[in-house]
Design an enzyme around this catalytic site. Sequence first.
Site, PDB file in Angstrom:
ATOM      1  N   ASN A  90     -16.082   3.315   6.291  1.00 19.41           N
ATOM      2  CA  ASN A  90     -15.270   2.603   7.288  1.00 19.41           C
ATOM      3  C   ASN A  90     -15.272   3.360   8.616  1.00 19.41           C
ATOM      4  OD1 ASN A  90     -14.090   0.042   6.445  1.00 19.41           O
ATOM      5  ND2 ASN A  90     -13.196   1.214   4.773  1.00 19.41           N
ATOM      6  N   LYS A 119       4.288  19.232   3.767  1.00 20.15           N
ATOM      7  CA  LYS A 119       3.591  18.180   4.529  1.00 20.15           C
ATOM      8  C   LYS A 119       3.920  18.261   6.016  1.00 20.15           C
ATOM      9  CE  LYS A 119       3.258  13.988   2.925  1.00 20.15           C
ATOM     10  NZ  LYS A 119       2.760  12.620   2.757  1.00 20.15           N
ATOM     11  N   LEU A 169      -0.215   9.987   1.867  1.00 20.41           N
ATOM     12  CA  LEU A 169       0.832   9.220   2.548  1.00 20.41           C
ATOM     13  C   LEU A 169       1.157   9.927   3.866  1.00 20.41           C
ATOM     14  CD1 LEU A 169       3.296   8.329  -0.360  1.00 20.41           C
ATOM     15  CD2 LEU A 169       1.659   6.833   0.767  1.00 20.41           C
ATOM     16  N   HIS A 200      -6.808  -1.590   3.294  1.00 23.86           N
ATOM     17  CA  HIS A 200      -6.646  -1.450   1.837  1.00 23.86           C
ATOM     18  C   HIS A 200      -7.467  -2.529   1.139  1.00 23.86           C
ATOM     19  CE1 HIS A 200      -4.669  -0.222  -1.849  1.00 23.86           C
ATOM     20  NE2 HIS A 200      -4.530  -1.501  -2.130  1.00 23.86           N
TER      21      HIS A 200
END
Length: 196
Positions: free
Chosen positions: A14, A65, A92, A109
Site C-alpha cells: 500500500n 507507548k 494501535l 482495512h
Amino acid sequence: MKRIAIFASGSGTNFQAIVDAVKHGMLQAEIALLICDRPEAKVIERAKTEGIPAFIFRAKDYAAKADFEREILEHLRAKEVDFIVLAGYMRLIGPTLLAAYEGRIVNIHPSLLPAFPGKDAIGQAYRAGVKVTGVTVHYVDEGMDTGPIIAQRAIPIHDGESLEELEMRIHQLEHQLYPEVLKTLLEQLEERVEQS
C-alpha cells in the site's frame, strides 16, 4: 501541497501504491516520511529506493507507548507533516498522536467494517463463509478499526476461490481505493486551510 507520513509494519504494497500515485500525478502530495516499527520490514527497502526518509524503531526499546509516540511526533513536526496515512501499521495509535493529528489520521482495512476488525481480516471473512467482503478506509481513533468510515468498496468471494486468490484481489482493490480516497481527503484539507 500537503506533506504526508506513511506508517507501515510490513511489505509495504500500500505504501508503494501511494508512492506510485504521487509519481504519476494522480495524488497531489509529498511523502515526507515513513514510520516503521519493524527494522526488518520490506517497506524500509521500498522507502530507500524511492528516496523517502524513514524513522525506524522497536516498541520494546521504550518504557511506554507515549514515549515512542512523542519521538515519532518530533520527527513528524521536523518534516512538517500535515496528514498521517496508516498502511499496514500493526499498532494501535495512542493519545499522543491522536491529539496532535486529530481528524488527520486514516487507515485502510481489508474488510467491510464493522465486520472482521483486527488481524487476518481476509482470513476471518474467508473462514466465515461470507459471500461478500471488501475494503474500508476510515479515520483512526483509539479503538481497533473502530473510527468513522470514509469509504468502502465490496467484492464478491467466488465459489472455489482460494484464500491466496482472495487476498490478491483484496490487495488490488486496496491499491486502487486508497490513493483515490487520499486524493479527496487531501483536497478537502487544502480547501479548509484556504477558507480559514
